[in-house]
Design an enzyme around this catalytic site. Sequence first.
Site, short mmCIF file in Angstrom:
data_model
loop_
_atom_site.label_atom_id
_atom_site.label_comp_id
_atom_site.label_asym_id
_atom_site.label_seq_id
_atom_site.Cartn_x
_atom_site.Cartn_y
_atom_site.Cartn_z
N ARG A 75 -10.77 9.52 1.85
CA ARG A 75 -10.70 9.97 3.00
C ARG A 75 -11.85 11.12 3.44
O ARG A 75 -12.25 11.35 4.52
CB ARG A 75 -9.56 10.81 3.43
CG ARG A 75 -8.42 9.80 3.35
CD ARG A 75 -6.90 10.47 3.41
NE ARG A 75 -5.80 9.45 3.34
CZ ARG A 75 -4.48 9.49 2.93
NH1 ARG A 75 -4.18 10.81 2.65
NH2 ARG A 75 -3.53 8.44 2.97
N LYS A 98 0.96 -1.16 0.11
CA LYS A 98 0.03 0.11 0.04
C LYS A 98 0.80 1.15 -0.01
O LYS A 98 1.49 1.53 1.11
CB LYS A 98 -0.99 -0.01 1.34
CG LYS A 98 -1.86 1.28 1.26
CD LYS A 98 -2.89 1.14 2.35
CE LYS A 98 -3.81 2.16 2.69
NZ LYS A 98 -4.54 2.11 3.61
N LYS A 152 -2.23 -1.40 -4.03
CA LYS A 152 -2.96 -0.28 -3.80
C LYS A 152 -2.09 0.89 -3.87
O LYS A 152 -1.15 1.19 -3.37
CB LYS A 152 -3.74 -0.21 -2.74
CG LYS A 152 -4.64 1.01 -2.33
CD LYS A 152 -5.39 1.01 -0.94
CE LYS A 152 -6.30 2.14 -0.74
NZ LYS A 152 -7.14 2.19 0.68
N SER A 166 -10.22 5.67 -4.75
CA SER A 166 -11.20 6.60 -5.05
C SER A 166 -10.75 7.72 -6.08
O SER A 166 -11.31 8.44 -6.85
CB SER A 166 -11.43 7.30 -3.69
OG SER A 166 -10.17 7.88 -2.89
N TYR A 210 -14.88 1.03 -7.53
CA TYR A 210 -16.41 1.61 -7.28
C TYR A 210 -17.38 1.43 -8.56
O TYR A 210 -18.32 1.93 -8.52
CB TYR A 210 -16.06 3.03 -7.00
CG TYR A 210 -15.49 3.23 -5.66
CD1 TYR A 210 -16.05 3.16 -4.36
CD2 TYR A 210 -13.93 3.57 -5.68
CE1 TYR A 210 -15.12 2.98 -3.35
CE2 TYR A 210 -13.10 3.65 -4.38
CZ TYR A 210 -13.79 3.44 -3.37
OH TYR A 210 -13.08 3.50 -2.25
N GLU A 264 7.90 -6.69 1.08
CA GLU A 264 6.48 -6.73 2.10
C GLU A 264 5.49 -7.84 1.74
O GLU A 264 4.86 -8.39 2.60
CB GLU A 264 5.79 -5.53 1.91
CG GLU A 264 6.17 -4.08 2.27
CD GLU A 264 6.13 -3.92 3.83
OE1 GLU A 264 5.61 -4.80 4.26
OE2 GLU A 264 6.45 -3.01 4.19
#
Length: 337
Positions: free
Chosen positions: A214, A204, A259, A285, A324, A244
């Site tokens: 947010r 991320k 992400k 977003s 979305y 990671e």
Amino acid sequence: MFNFQSGEFPSTRLRRMRYSDFSRRLMRETSLSPDNLIYPMFVIEGQSRRQTVDSMPGIERVSVDELVREAESLVELGIPALALFPVTDPAAKSNDGKEAWNPEGLAQRAVRAVKKAVPELGVITDVALDPYTSHGQDGITDASGYVVNDITVEALVKQALSHAEAGADVVAPSDMMDGRIGAIREALELGGHVNTRILAYAAKYASNFYSPFRDAVGSAANLGKGNKYNYQMDPANTNEALREVALDLQEGADMVMIKPGLPYLDIVRRVKDTFGAPTFVYQVSGEYAMQMAAFRNGWLDERAIVLETLMSIRRAGADGILTYFAKKAAAWLKEAR
């Protein structure tokens, strides 16, 4: 005379297979279906409530009863799972984010309601403290404002367990604390939740594409001018992402997440090629907002661009995509069958 040596023009014309729809379909390397889509949803307190998110046209915050109606529609569209993001009452926020593991908290009640109404729909919950902290960070801070890793992991374990006990199918730690996957896996095993899956936000990035999200969950004002650079990844790094991901898989993650999406498809490809594990992408977003702005101005064709971008994420190696656009894309894909 033509040289008909094998592999040379004109004996080889790659456009031949592009000539007809049927032959293009027969050699198509990547597919996209509703099975690849996950719908992120924002849930709020109250009854029969829907709130628009100004920075995300077409996206709403919904109360639990409306969430259930949406969940039922997702099943009809063939979408296998939704991802829940609660909008916490400012009065319930604190430095330690303890509302995150309240068994009667909004996220926990939302999970129970969805699983009761549509048990076949997968429910993925966000494991991170930023919706619950008064400072908007993903963890518990010290006097200097630094997010303290190990004490945050203890809180995340409590949060993940509360989600599993509520019936979540998948817990998705999105905090980027070191060691949290192993701690959560151990707690789930000891708690008897052996089939609760972990979707680790393994790579991320500290991206500027998150701003509309947010706003949607109400953490932007709390975060203010703060940032998350000391725990989310530097956008300049790729090798670190592999480290990671390797650690999260070793600690017990069942799936890994990259992400944001489109700007980081090189990371998706490297992760999939290196590990072969179930690999997910969040089309975030900011990506959504940019596309919607272009669509609303008539600059781009919505259906064509949405399906192309989702296909590009699949082509890069993603098994599943949080987007979305999931509902629209699923409907379009069903129409095309």
